[in-house]
Design an enzyme around this catalytic site. Structure first.
Site, PDB file in Angstrom:
ATOM      1  N   ASP A  18       0.832  -1.205   0.000  1.00  0.00           N
ATOM      2  CA  ASP A  18       0.000   0.000   0.000  1.00  0.00           C
ATOM      3  C   ASP A  18       0.864   1.253   0.000  1.00  0.00           C
ATOM      4  O   ASP A  18       1.924   1.280   0.632  1.00  0.00           O
ATOM      5  CB  ASP A  18      -0.899  -0.015   1.252  1.00  0.00           C
ATOM      6  CG  ASP A  18      -1.997   1.025   1.185  1.00  0.00           C
ATOM      7  OD1 ASP A  18      -2.321   1.496   0.075  1.00  0.00           O
ATOM      8  OD2 ASP A  18      -2.525   1.373   2.250  1.00  0.00           O
ATOM      9  N   TRP A  23       3.038   7.900  -2.314  1.00  0.00           N
ATOM     10  CA  TRP A  23       4.465   8.127  -2.539  1.00  0.00           C
ATOM     11  C   TRP A  23       4.659   9.084  -3.712  1.00  0.00           C
ATOM     12  O   TRP A  23       5.470  10.025  -3.639  1.00  0.00           O
ATOM     13  CB  TRP A  23       5.146   6.789  -2.820  1.00  0.00           C
ATOM     14  CG  TRP A  23       6.634   6.855  -2.992  1.00  0.00           C
ATOM     15  CD1 TRP A  23       7.587   6.725  -2.025  1.00  0.00           C
ATOM     16  CD2 TRP A  23       7.336   7.083  -4.221  1.00  0.00           C
ATOM     17  NE1 TRP A  23       8.840   6.845  -2.565  1.00  0.00           N
ATOM     18  CE2 TRP A  23       8.720   7.065  -3.914  1.00  0.00           C
ATOM     19  CE3 TRP A  23       6.936   7.292  -5.546  1.00  0.00           C
ATOM     20  CZ2 TRP A  23       9.704   7.252  -4.886  1.00  0.00           C
ATOM     21  CZ3 TRP A  23       7.914   7.476  -6.515  1.00  0.00           C
ATOM     22  CH2 TRP A  23       9.277   7.462  -6.183  1.00  0.00           C
ATOM     23  N   ASN A  66     -10.067  -2.984  -7.369  1.00  0.00           N
ATOM     24  CA  ASN A  66      -9.211  -2.013  -8.054  1.00  0.00           C
ATOM     25  C   ASN A  66      -9.707  -1.655  -9.448  1.00  0.00           C
ATOM     26  O   ASN A  66      -9.261  -0.644 -10.019  1.00  0.00           O
ATOM     27  CB  ASN A  66      -7.773  -2.533  -8.144  1.00  0.00           C
ATOM     28  CG  ASN A  66      -7.018  -2.446  -6.832  1.00  0.00           C
ATOM     29  OD1 ASN A  66      -6.052  -3.174  -6.622  1.00  0.00           O
ATOM     30  ND2 ASN A  66      -7.458  -1.570  -5.926  1.00  0.00           N
TER      31      ASN A  66
END
Length: 248
Positions: A18, A23, A66
């Site tokens: 995750d 990021w 997803n």
């Protein structure tokens, strides 16, 4: 580089990878760059698992939920998966890694399924780390499919209801033949399982680390394993202390 020695390494570690998007966002980059950086962390995790003797490493690569993400991001994730298999399969095979895929294989797009099957077939005889890729996977979906399979057997007289045990149910899961995870690890500081291995996680140790997945280095992995080693695993009974150490 430090050498990891262990009197009791977890046989099976499962990881919820995750934080790729966060990021990238924190660096002003497109989310896709976070996913690309995350592939490097996958390679590092597989290498580390092999070096220290973990037998099974399960990575939550793509959940059944997803698909709701933006089409461009989904397409990029599919492209990264295909590139990983095409580029890394030979190396995984050389490293004696066996690839196994769990999740619903119906209606997978384009050439994704053939590539996954190729990875499984090519590495089927390998005896090193088993890399389990959870793709188009959701634990509730997995359990639903398992229950439907058992119900069909009961309806057609192949199985009596009283013959259904926890072992029978486990044998119908996507993970049949794979030991339940000793440790489930999630990156990015989130503390939930997110529909991942719910049946199999009954007695797993859970560790949550603050690092985002692209920052999941060998050192972060080893630190989590040291933490696991200090746990006392009871399985409803007496404790079973672990012994793990990192030496130079």
């Amino acid at each position: 580089m430090s050498k990891f020695t262990a009197a009791n390494v977890p046989e099976h570690v499962a990881i919820i990878m995750d934080g790729n998007g966060r990021w990238a966002n924190s660096r002003g980059l497109p989310r896709t760059m976070g996913h690309r950086k995350g592939v490097e962390a996958v390679r590092e995790a597989v290498r580390t698992a092999g070096e220290i003797g973990i037998r099974y490493l399960t990575l939550f690569a793509f959940s059944s939920e997803n698909w709701r993400r933006p089409e461009a991001e989904v397409s990029d994730l599919m492209g990264l998966l295909k590139a990983f298999i095409r580029r890394d399969l030979a190396e995984l095979h050389t490293q004696n890694v066996r690839v196994r895929v769990i999740g619903d294989r119906k209606n997978l797009r384009g050439d994704v399924l053939p590539l996954l099957l190729e990875a499984e077939d090519t590495t089927r005889g390998n005896t090193g780390v088993t890399l389990v890729i959870a793709f188009n996977y959701g634990s509730r979906d997995e359990m639903t499919r398992a229950m439907q399979s058992l119900a069909l057997d009961v309806a057609q007289g192949r199985l009596a209801p009283e013959q259904i045990t926890s072992e029978t149910i486990s044998s119908r899961m996507d993970t049949a033949g794979i030991p339940d995870p000793d440790l489930i690890l999630r990156t990015s500081g989130e503390e939930r399982l997110s529909n991942f291995l719910l049946w199999q996680a009954a007695y797993a140790e859970l560790i949550f680390v603050s690092e985002l997945w692209p920052d999941f280095t060998r050192e972060v992995f080893l630190a989590a394993l040291e933490k696991y080693g200090r746990r006392e695993r009871r399985f409803g009974g007496l404790s079973q202390p672990q012994t793990l150490a990192v030496g130079s």
